[in-house]
Design an enzyme around this catalytic site. Structure first.
Site, PDB file in Angstrom:
ATOM      1  NE  ARG A 156      34.254  -7.692  66.073  1.00  0.00           N
ATOM      2  CZ  ARG A 156      34.442  -6.516  66.673  1.00  0.00           C
ATOM      3  NH1 ARG A 156      34.980  -6.473  67.886  1.00  0.00           N
ATOM      4  NH2 ARG A 156      34.075  -5.400  66.095  1.00  0.00           N
ATOM      5  CB  SER A 229      34.232  -6.223  60.204  1.00  0.00           C
ATOM      6  OG  SER A 229      34.027  -4.911  60.633  1.00  0.00           O
ATOM      7  CD  GLU A 324      33.921 -10.388  62.902  1.00  0.00           C
ATOM      8  OE1 GLU A 324      33.553 -10.211  64.056  1.00  0.00           O
ATOM      9  OE2 GLU A 324      33.117 -10.555  61.952  1.00  0.00           O
TER      10      GLU A 324
HETATM   11  N1  EPU Z   1      38.564   3.280  56.524  1.00  0.00           N
HETATM   12  C1  EPU Z   1      38.844   3.758  55.269  1.00  0.00           C
HETATM   13  N2  EPU Z   1      38.235   3.156  54.195  1.00  0.00           N
HETATM   14  C2  EPU Z   1      37.385   2.121  54.315  1.00  0.00           C
HETATM   15  C3  EPU Z   1      37.099   1.606  55.603  1.00  0.00           C
HETATM   16  C4  EPU Z   1      37.705   2.220  56.711  1.00  0.00           C
HETATM   17  O1  EPU Z   1      39.632   4.690  55.114  1.00  0.00           O
HETATM   18  O2  EPU Z   1      36.886   1.633  53.289  1.00  0.00           O
HETATM   19  C5  EPU Z   1      39.168   3.946  57.681  1.00  0.00           C
HETATM   20  C6  EPU Z   1      38.116   4.757  58.443  1.00  0.00           C
HETATM   21  O3  EPU Z   1      37.980   6.055  57.912  1.00  0.00           O
HETATM   22  C7  EPU Z   1      38.670   4.777  59.846  1.00  0.00           C
HETATM   23  C8  EPU Z   1      39.385   3.417  59.946  1.00  0.00           C
HETATM   24  O4  EPU Z   1      39.622   2.982  58.616  1.00  0.00           O
HETATM   25  O5  EPU Z   1      39.618   5.786  60.017  1.00  0.00           O
HETATM   26  C9  EPU Z   1      38.580   2.372  60.714  1.00  0.00           C
HETATM   27  O6  EPU Z   1      37.283   2.256  60.123  1.00  0.00           O
HETATM   28  P1  EPU Z   1      35.953   2.115  61.037  1.00  0.00           P
HETATM   29  O7  EPU Z   1      35.959   3.098  62.157  1.00  0.00           O
HETATM   30  O8  EPU Z   1      34.789   2.112  60.114  1.00  0.00           O
HETATM   31  O9  EPU Z   1      36.100   0.725  61.746  1.00  0.00           O
HETATM   32  P2  EPU Z   1      36.712  -0.679  61.274  1.00  0.00           P
HETATM   33  O10 EPU Z   1      38.077  -0.806  61.835  1.00  0.00           O
HETATM   34  O11 EPU Z   1      36.564  -0.882  59.813  1.00  0.00           O
HETATM   35  C10 EPU Z   1      35.887  -1.908  63.440  1.00  0.00           C
HETATM   36  C11 EPU Z   1      35.071  -3.108  63.779  1.00  0.00           C
HETATM   37  C12 EPU Z   1      33.604  -2.815  63.525  1.00  0.00           C
HETATM   38  C13 EPU Z   1      33.182  -1.661  64.422  1.00  0.00           C
HETATM   39  C14 EPU Z   1      34.060  -0.445  64.101  1.00  0.00           C
HETATM   40  C15 EPU Z   1      33.828   0.693  65.065  1.00  0.00           C
HETATM   41  C16 EPU Z   1      36.471  -5.060  63.406  1.00  0.00           C
HETATM   42  C17 EPU Z   1      36.755  -6.227  62.548  1.00  0.00           C
HETATM   43  N3  EPU Z   1      35.497  -4.244  63.000  1.00  0.00           N
HETATM   44  O12 EPU Z   1      35.721  -1.675  62.032  1.00  0.00           O
HETATM   45  O13 EPU Z   1      32.852  -3.954  63.895  1.00  0.00           O
HETATM   46  O14 EPU Z   1      31.825  -1.325  64.219  1.00  0.00           O
HETATM   47  O15 EPU Z   1      35.465  -0.807  64.231  1.00  0.00           O
HETATM   48  O16 EPU Z   1      34.320   0.337  66.322  1.00  0.00           O
HETATM   49  O17 EPU Z   1      37.099  -4.904  64.454  1.00  0.00           O
HETATM   50  C18 EPU Z   1      31.950  -5.977  62.990  1.00  0.00           C
HETATM   51  O18 EPU Z   1      32.685  -6.588  63.770  1.00  0.00           O
HETATM   52  O19 EPU Z   1      31.194  -6.587  62.196  1.00  0.00           O
HETATM   53  C19 EPU Z   1      31.989  -4.521  62.974  1.00  0.00           C
HETATM   54  C20 EPU Z   1      31.243  -3.802  62.115  1.00  0.00           C
END
Ligand code: EPU
Length: 333
Positions: A156, A229, A324
């Site tokens: 990012r 995010s 972010e």
């Molecule tokens: N999780 C929870 N509770 C929550 C949120 C997440 O338990 O409230 C758990 C999920 O179940 C999962 C893990 O945390 O096991 C990661 O969650 P998720 O796959 O939704 O992805 P993220 O790490 O929250 C990142 C990126 C997103 C991208 C997703 C998928 C960053 C800052 N964010 O989110 O990017 O879509 O992975 O690759 O790296 C963005 O940058 O705006 C964005 C949406």
């Protein structure tokens, strides 16, 4: 003053003195060379927090939307105008049989902003397909082509994000593949494709799974204002990760070149933040890494919410959360 609030998806108040729209590559350099006032470049506004208003300068909107493709063996080199919608181009590329962007489907915003954050999702980042960028350099007052290396892509992060006033991106250059290999090993992608009876090697099926997962977790910015995010997933040392795993053995964590990347959304969720509000802003009920608002957010409320979340995560997990989205005019601290 021109009101641009509706052009940013978090909807913080945003007025500016003037706006210049760039329509094509031929006239853009002349238009840009004439601007004397301070400038900011606003694309889709979907990763943008306007923290001070009014802006006493010129807002540039690069609306160029051309697509030029050249086949290179089994690959295709594509030059895309900065003003094309990102998701629109992802769908267009899949239709044309150019692969590599399927995991990045449904990301809001315009093509020109994609390199700034080095957008990424489900195991793929823009950096893996971007070969360079054509931009106006405000310092050199000239058009420049930056190679992928010169873009200094990180998680990012890029050279553009570190100095928002230096460049106006006009065109993004991608190398896509006409015989694609898919990336399905991140999170729920594989199981979503299998559950839908799809083909793991079919880019269209990967895009369909990504779209379905995003729609189930992430609020549509047209309906619920947000910037995706709100915090980066922290990269910690192996020792820090072990310490967090002792507290939460199911904490999602991924290998990273700098250590271990951990899911901040999971920790915010465990800390009870899902669905909590402070004034006009709150934490999304389906995904704790996403902050939302009721349509008329205040910077003060956002500042208070962010400060409280960060202080609590610091105290509870000894972890610092980095914001972010791009902060414009001021910072949240
Ligand atoms: N999780 C929870 N509770 C929550 C949120 C997440 O338990 O409230 C758990 C999920 O179940 C999962 C893990 O945390 O096991 C990661 O969650 P998720 O796959 O939704 O992805 P993220 O790490 O929250 C990142 C990126 C997103 C991208 C997703 C998928 C960053 C800052 N964010 O989110 O990017 O879509 O992975 O690759 O790296 C963005 O940058 O705006 C964005 C949406």
């Amino acid at each position: 003053m021109i009101d641009l609030t509706a052009h940013t998806t978090f909807r913080l108040p945003f007025q500016a003195q003037s706006v210049v729209e760039l329509r094509d590559l031929e006239s853009a350099p002349r238009q840009l060379a004439q601007i004397q006032s301070p400038t900011v470049v606003l694309s889709g506004g979907s990763n943008w927090l306007q923290l001070a208003t009014p802006f006493q300068g010129t807002v540039i909107r690069p609306r160029l939307s051309h697509v030029q493709a050249t086949s290179v063996g089994t690959a295709v080199d594509v030059r895309i105008g900065a003003g094309m919608g990102w998701h629109e181009f992802v769908m267009q590329s899949l239709k044309a049989g150019w692969y590599g962007l399927e995991n990045l489907a449904l990301i809001p915003g315009w093509v020109g902003a994609a390199p700034i954050q080095n957008i990424g999702a489900y195991g793929v980042e823009l950096a893996s397909v971007c070969t360079g960028v054509l931009a106006w350099d405000f310092k050199a007052k000239a058009m420049v082509t930056l190679s992928r290396e010169a873009c200094e892509f990180g998680y990012r992060d890029s050279v553009f994000k570190r100095d928002l006033s230096r460049y106006c991106i006009l065109e993004v250059h991608l190398r896509l593949q006409q015989k694609g290999t898919t990336t399905v090993d991140y999170g729920a992608i594989r199981s979503a494709i299998e559950a839908a009876g799809g083909d793991l090697s079919c880019p269209q099926d990967v895009a369909a799974a990504v779209i379905a997962i995003r729609q189930s977790k992430l609020p549509d910015p047209d309906l619920i204002p947000n910037v995706g995010s709100f915090f980066k997933n922290p990269v910690v040392t192996h020792e820090q990760c072990e310490r967090l795993l002792a507290l939460h053995p199911e904490l999602p964590h991924y290998p990273d070149s700098q250590g271990v990347k951990i899911a901040a959304g999971f920790l915010l969720d465990k800390a009870g933040w899902r669905g909590r509000w402070m004034g006009s802003v709150g934490v999304h009920t389906e995904q704790a890494l996403v902050l939302v608002n009721q349509g008329a957010p205040s910077v003060d409320d956002l500042r208070a919410l962010v400060r409280t979340i960060r202080a609590e995560i610091q105290a509870r997990y000894d972890l610092s959360l980095e914001i972010e989205p791009t902060q414009v005019g001021d910072t949240l601290g």
